[in-house]
Design a protein around this motif. Structure first.
Motif, PDB file in Angstrom:
ATOM      1  N   ASN A 442       0.822  -1.229   0.000  1.00  0.00           N
ATOM      2  CA  ASN A 442       0.000   0.000   0.000  1.00  0.00           C
ATOM      3  C   ASN A 442       0.847   1.267   0.000  1.00  0.00           C
ATOM      4  O   ASN A 442       0.349   2.347   0.328  1.00  0.00           O
ATOM      5  N   CYS A 472      -5.925   2.070  -9.293  1.00  0.00           N
ATOM      6  CA  CYS A 472      -5.607   0.880  -8.512  1.00  0.00           C
ATOM      7  C   CYS A 472      -6.305   0.925  -7.146  1.00  0.00           C
ATOM      8  O   CYS A 472      -6.951  -0.047  -6.734  1.00  0.00           O
ATOM      9  N   LEU A 476      -9.086  -1.649  -5.678  1.00  0.00           N
ATOM     10  CA  LEU A 476      -8.889  -2.370  -4.426  1.00  0.00           C
ATOM     11  C   LEU A 476     -10.072  -2.169  -3.489  1.00  0.00           C
ATOM     12  O   LEU A 476     -10.596  -3.131  -2.900  1.00  0.00           O
ATOM     13  N   ILE A 484      -2.170  -4.319  -1.271  1.00  0.00           N
ATOM     14  CA  ILE A 484      -1.484  -4.670  -2.515  1.00  0.00           C
ATOM     15  C   ILE A 484       0.011  -4.604  -2.258  1.00  0.00           C
ATOM     16  O   ILE A 484       0.517  -3.678  -1.614  1.00  0.00           O
ATOM     17  N   TYR A 548      -3.710  -6.936 -12.075  1.00  0.00           N
ATOM     18  CA  TYR A 548      -2.513  -6.477 -11.372  1.00  0.00           C
ATOM     19  C   TYR A 548      -1.478  -7.602 -11.261  1.00  0.00           C
ATOM     20  O   TYR A 548      -1.057  -8.005 -10.172  1.00  0.00           O
ATOM     21  N   PHE A 551       1.728  -8.322  -8.754  1.00  0.00           N
ATOM     22  CA  PHE A 551       1.357  -7.867  -7.421  1.00  0.00           C
ATOM     23  C   PHE A 551       0.518  -8.940  -6.733  1.00  0.00           C
ATOM     24  O   PHE A 551      -0.150  -9.753  -7.392  1.00  0.00           O
ATOM     25  N   THR A 552       0.535  -8.942  -5.412  1.00  0.00           N
ATOM     26  CA  THR A 552      -0.362  -9.795  -4.641  1.00  0.00           C
ATOM     27  C   THR A 552      -1.438  -8.923  -4.010  1.00  0.00           C
ATOM     28  O   THR A 552      -1.139  -7.839  -3.484  1.00  0.00           O
ATOM     29  N   LEU A 553      -2.672  -9.372  -4.074  1.00  0.00           N
ATOM     30  CA  LEU A 553      -3.807  -8.650  -3.492  1.00  0.00           C
ATOM     31  C   LEU A 553      -4.343  -9.475  -2.335  1.00  0.00           C
ATOM     32  O   LEU A 553      -4.612 -10.674  -2.489  1.00  0.00           O
TER      33      LEU A 553
END
Length: 558
Positions: A442, A472, A476, A484, A548, A551-553
């Motif tokens: 973040n 983004c 989210l 993120i 995305y 990236f990991t969400l």
């Protein structure tokens, strides 16, 4: 450490931020910096309805255009191009007065933007964020300022600028000088007057090239201390006519769209031929036309291989040195001012107004620090290696910045596992798409390292980053995602890709601030993406389109 490796530094023992932890942060977003990037980021986040605050170290908005108020400070991108594109109304109502706007005019523009969009009410001035700690359990940032205030925020956007952390001079005896000492990057806002004074200017980068001619107009004596000569091109600055402004404004919609599609944020015809496949006469004519054009990129875009082929580059360098020899009357001084030993364009070229001609004035002296380095600053001036003490009344440092990463590493930023950003980037910055560094969820950087940033029209790159970050965050929030983060694999691949592209150019041949070479001890890593803003924009957009990638969400655990 290989750029693909992750640091295994033990957890930080730095003191925690004094904030009473609650499940909900007090803010949705904090933005650090109220320059071009911070103002636009605030505007966009406010458009999402987010509780947002901006913290700005300066006494007013403007960022680099607030701090850099030295004589001659102006932009080296055309005014009509170096301005926000997000508001067609703003484009039409603001009128630029010159081809290249001065610092006061750009600052007035940014004040107008802040007032027109009512941004000031969410900006806290004279306040520096000194520490930010990520709360892994609650998925938000805990921030502390130098005024004693503490806040919590889901998102943290570093819009602190590429040229905001001053590179302080490192000469013995610097604190002994009896007279005024000024730095171009922290110039006093009250008027300075050098009339009748003996002035020393240390540094001949962009700020020195701009300031030296104007200081010479006032000073009784001016001594310029130069370590590395600059490639300076004539700006041919002039007032804009009403007809020109009207023509620009009529074509703004198409021009702004073209800017966003362009390689460098400026609209121009791209070359199709090598400098080595044309005759010397044709090359010289092309370089002469570019010299007269008064655009920073004009000579660089004369041919396709200026920045990738040393032989092609030398044809440009020799042309510019011939111009210097034709302007500066004294051959020895002209030679000292002539850059050698690094390719043209691998250090940022400068736009000048009367810079080389200034050395024809009888009261202006050039000291070549490659021949006689500064050994110490004395109460009365500067002593060089030849034993001479140069007596002066005022010292002006034009020694630049800890660029690109300096403002990001100045605060104590602590990510997952207690690892600080300084520890993570000990061998150079690593991140995914120049936007997020793994382990610091973040936290977004606007025009940070490993993005096109300083190789482009910064306003265009700022808008692209701000819009990506805003979109983004909106995605989210609408998807219930609380965090993120970049994946280590993606950021390793991106960092290696940026380095590989740079290695295919002449940029690494110069000890430049692009590589961090101007700061002792700074890792030698090329800090910008050279593949072009157009390719970079597509990479960022592709990641977003595909959920995305890289990236990991994370969502709240049940």
């Amino acid at each position: 450490m290989n750029a693909a490796e992750q640091p295994t530094t033990p957890q930080s023992t730095a003191r925690p931020v004094d904030v009473s932890a609650t499940d909900a942060p007090s803010l949705d977003a904090v933005v650090v910096g109220a320059g071009l990037a911070g103002l636009y980021q605030l505007h966009r986040l406010r458009g999402l309805g987010l509780r947002t605050r901006v913290f700005e170290a300066g006494a007013d908005v403007g960022g680099t255009w607030y701090w850099n108020s030295y004589p001659g400070a102006r932009c080296d991108i055309e005014s009509m191009s170096y301005s926000f594109s997000f508001s067609p109304q703003l484009d039409q109502e603001w009128v630029w007065s010159e081809k290249y706007a001065t610092q006061p005019e750009i600052l007035r523009y940014l004040h107008h933007v802040a007032d027109r969009f009512d941004l000031r009410r969410d900006i806290t001035l004279n306040t520096r964020v000194i520490r930010a700690v990520y709360d892994e359990e609650r998925h938000y940032w805990l921030l502390a300022t130098d005024t004693g205030e503490s806040v919590t925020s889901r998102f943290l956007v570093m819009a602190s600028g590429c040229s905001s952390t001053v590179k302080e001079p490192e000469f013995p005896g610097a604190d002994t000088f009896a007279g005024p000492v000024l730095h171009t990057a922290r110039w006093p806002h009250e008027k300075t007057d050098f009339t009748g004074r003996r002035v020393a200017v240390i540094g001949t980068g962009s700020s020195g090239v701009q300031a030296i001619p104007l200081i010479a107009e006032q000073a009784a004596e001016l001594t310029v201390f130069q370590r590395t000569p600059a490639y300076a091109l004539p700006a041919h600055n002039r007032p804009l006519t009403a007809a020109e402004v009207a023509e620009w404004k009529a074509g703004y919609p198409e021009f702004r769209a073209a800017q966003r599609r362009s390689k460098g944020g400026s609209v121009c015809e791209m070359p199709t031929r090598s400098a080595l496949e044309v005759s010397e006469e044709e090359r010289t004519a092309a370089y002469e036309a570019a010299w007269q054009e008064g655009l920073l990129s004009a000579i660089l875009r004369s041919y396709t291989d200026i920045l990738v082929n040393a032989e092609a580059n030398e044809t440009v360098a020799a042309f510019i040195r011939s111009k210097i020899a034709g302007i500066v009357a004294d051959p020895a001084t002209a030679e000292r001012l002539s850059p050698r030993g690094f390719p043209f364009g691998t250090k940022r070229p400068c736009l000048d107004t009367g810079y080389y001609a200034t050395y024809n004035k009888s009261h202006v002296t050039l000291v070549d620090l490659r021949e006689t380095p500064i050994e110490e600053i004395t109460p009365k001036g500067l002593r060089t290696a030849d034993g001479r003490e140069h007596l002066v009344d005022v010292i002006v440092h034009a020694t630049g910045f800890d660029s690109v990463t300096g403002s990001l590493l100045a605060p104590d930023i602590v990510g997952k596992g207690g690892v600080t950003l300084r520890e993570k980037w000990a061998d150079g910055p690593v991140n995914q798409l120049g936007l997020v560094s793994a382990g610091f969820p973040n936290l977004f950087t606007v025009t940070g390292p490993l993005s096109p940033s300083v190789l482009t029209n910064m306003v265009v790159s700022i808008e692209q980053h701000v819009e990506w970050i805003t979109d983004c965050i909106a995605q989210l929030l609408s998807s219930g995602v609380t965090e993120i983060d970049a994946t280590p694999e993606a950021e390793a691949a991106w960092t290696a890709h940026v380095a590989e592209l740079a290695a295919g150019t002449l940029y690494p041949a110069a000890d430049s601030w692009y590589l961090g070479a101007n700061v002792p001890g700074k890792p030698r890593v090329f800090l910008a993406y050279v593949g072009g803003a157009d390719r970079y924009r597509e990479a960022c957009d592709a990641s977003a389109r595909n959920g995305y990638t890289g990236f990991t969400l994370s969502r709240p655990s049940a």
